[in-house]
Design an enzyme around this catalytic site. Structure first.
Site, short mmCIF file in Angstrom:
data_model
loop_
_atom_site.label_atom_id
_atom_site.label_comp_id
_atom_site.label_asym_id
_atom_site.label_seq_id
_atom_site.Cartn_x
_atom_site.Cartn_y
_atom_site.Cartn_z
N SER A 40 0.85 -1.19 0.00
CA SER A 40 0.00 0.00 0.00
C SER A 40 0.89 1.24 0.00
CB SER A 40 -0.92 0.01 1.23
OG SER A 40 -0.16 0.22 2.41
N ILE A 131 7.40 -2.53 7.08
CA ILE A 131 7.22 -1.08 7.01
C ILE A 131 7.98 -0.51 5.82
CG2 ILE A 131 7.37 1.09 8.26
CD1 ILE A 131 5.54 -1.02 9.57
N LYS A 132 7.28 0.21 4.96
CA LYS A 132 7.89 0.83 3.80
C LYS A 132 8.54 2.16 4.21
CE LYS A 132 5.61 0.85 -0.07
NZ LYS A 132 4.53 1.03 -1.07
N ILE A 133 9.81 2.31 3.85
CA ILE A 133 10.61 3.48 4.22
C ILE A 133 11.10 4.17 2.95
CG2 ILE A 133 12.64 4.29 5.48
CD1 ILE A 133 10.70 2.94 7.37
#
Length: 365
Positions: A40, A131-133
């Protein structure tokens, strides 16, 4: 027996992920495929946040957290909306830290840790989320700390080899190189529509080079390298190219997934053939097909059209808060432009969600 589809064939070559959060869509695809991961971004979260199916949940969460500010409500909502999908996928749900804080290490850390706390509260263990960083110097320094704490990360908004090497140095589980720039999804003039994307798309050399650098780093160091989760496809042909190029997974929009699922696969019409996915991405890495070897020396997205892999692979990009990475990004006009536009796009989604949540807080007062 039903004919093999493009989607079936692609799943043989890499892990197919869904880049969409709608639980009804994911459920509708279960007869065809159980996706590996659900990815997402702030745009997809904002769409679901405004969906009528989540209206009561938003009211409930707002009542619970109205004194803690919009971000606490947003984060819990994002996690709970992912929870609706967790039993319909095989792997992880992914959420992205605030793009507006992409150059703030502490703010990125704080938001990722807040996600971690909310996933724990929702009963979702660390092996089921990531977790997208954003792939900036400061944010990837946060990713390094998160990895050390046992929170898995993905380097996103990634457009070049230096960012990929920095993600390796941070210990990220995944990276998501964007195959097309974000603007190309809305402006056809920016989309390089080609017959054989694997060899003709201007970003294919960078994807191949990232994969080869990771193979080399694994061989040199013995350390696990990030798995390449290619993203930002506009056509089914581009998704199939990811399989042939050797990407480990592809996160694909619902529109492209529908096209893949509707096309019968005929090998004789394909410009190239991918290989079955391997049990271990780097220990048992695929050999680069001969037709891709010329792509190791070129870079159509750079002014000189030349790759500089050896230099890029041995720079400490995280030193001094990520100074070397941010300098490398600034020195690459295409990466600098695409990263800036992507962060602005996602910050727009973040701001729209903030407005929705702040409206809900006023209504709950």
């Amino acid at each position: 027996m039903a004919p093999i589809t493009w989607l079936d064939k692609l799943e043989e070559q890499l892990n197919v992920d869904v880049d969409w959060m709608d639980p009804e869509y994911i459920k509708s695809m279960l007869p065809k495929i159980k996706f590996h991961d659900q990815t997402s971004n702030q745009l997809w979260v904002d769409i679901q946040l405004g969906h009528e199916s989540n209206a009561d949940l938003l009211k409930q969460v707002t009542q619970e957290l109205k004194d803690q500010g919009w971000l606490a409500i947003y984060t819990r909502m994002a996690v709970l909306m992912c929870k609706k999908n967790i039993d319909m996928i095989q792997g992880r749900v992914l959420l992205q830290t605030l793009p507006s804080k992409a150059y703030d290490t502490e703010a990125t850390l704080a938001h990722a840790r807040l996600y971690d706390a909310e996933f724990k509260r929702a009963g979702i263990s660390r092996d089921r989320f990531c977790i997208k960083i954003p792939s900036t110097g400061p944010a990837l320094n946060a990713a390094k700390i998160l990895q050390e704490e046992g929170i898995q990360t993905l380097g996103t908004a990634l457009f070049g080899v230096p960012q990929a090497v920095a993600c390796s140095q941070a210990g990220c589980l995944y990276i998501s190189p964007y195959y097309n720039e974000t603007q190309a999804h809305d402006d056809p003039k920016l989309w390089p529509s080609v017959k054989d994307p694997a060899t003709e798309h201007p970003n294919s050399p960078r994807i191949i080079q990232i994969l080869e650098v990771y193979k080399k780093l694994y061989k040199e160091t013995g350390r696990e390298q990030p798995l390449v989760k290619n993203a930002s496809f506009i056509s089914p042909e581009e998704a199939m190219a990811a399989g042939e190029m050797g990407c480990h997974s592809a996160t694909i929009s619902h529109t492209v997934l529908n096209e893949l699922a509707s096309r019968p696969y005929d090998a004789s019409t394909q410009p190239g053939q991918g290989e079955p996915k391997r049990a271990h991405a780097y220990k048992d890495a695929r050999v680069l097909p001969a037709r891709f070897e010329p792509l190791l020396a070129i870079d159509p997205l750079s002014p000189e059209n030349k790759a500089a892999l050896d230099k890029a692979a041995h720079v400490d990009y995280l030193a001094e808060g990520g100074k070397n990475l941010d300098e490398a990004i600034a020195a690459d006009p295409e990466t600098a432009k695409r990263l800036k536009i992507a962060l602005e796009l996602f910050t727009g989604g973040e701001n729209r969600s903030k407005e929705k949540v702040e409206k809900a807080i006023k209504e709950a007062a």
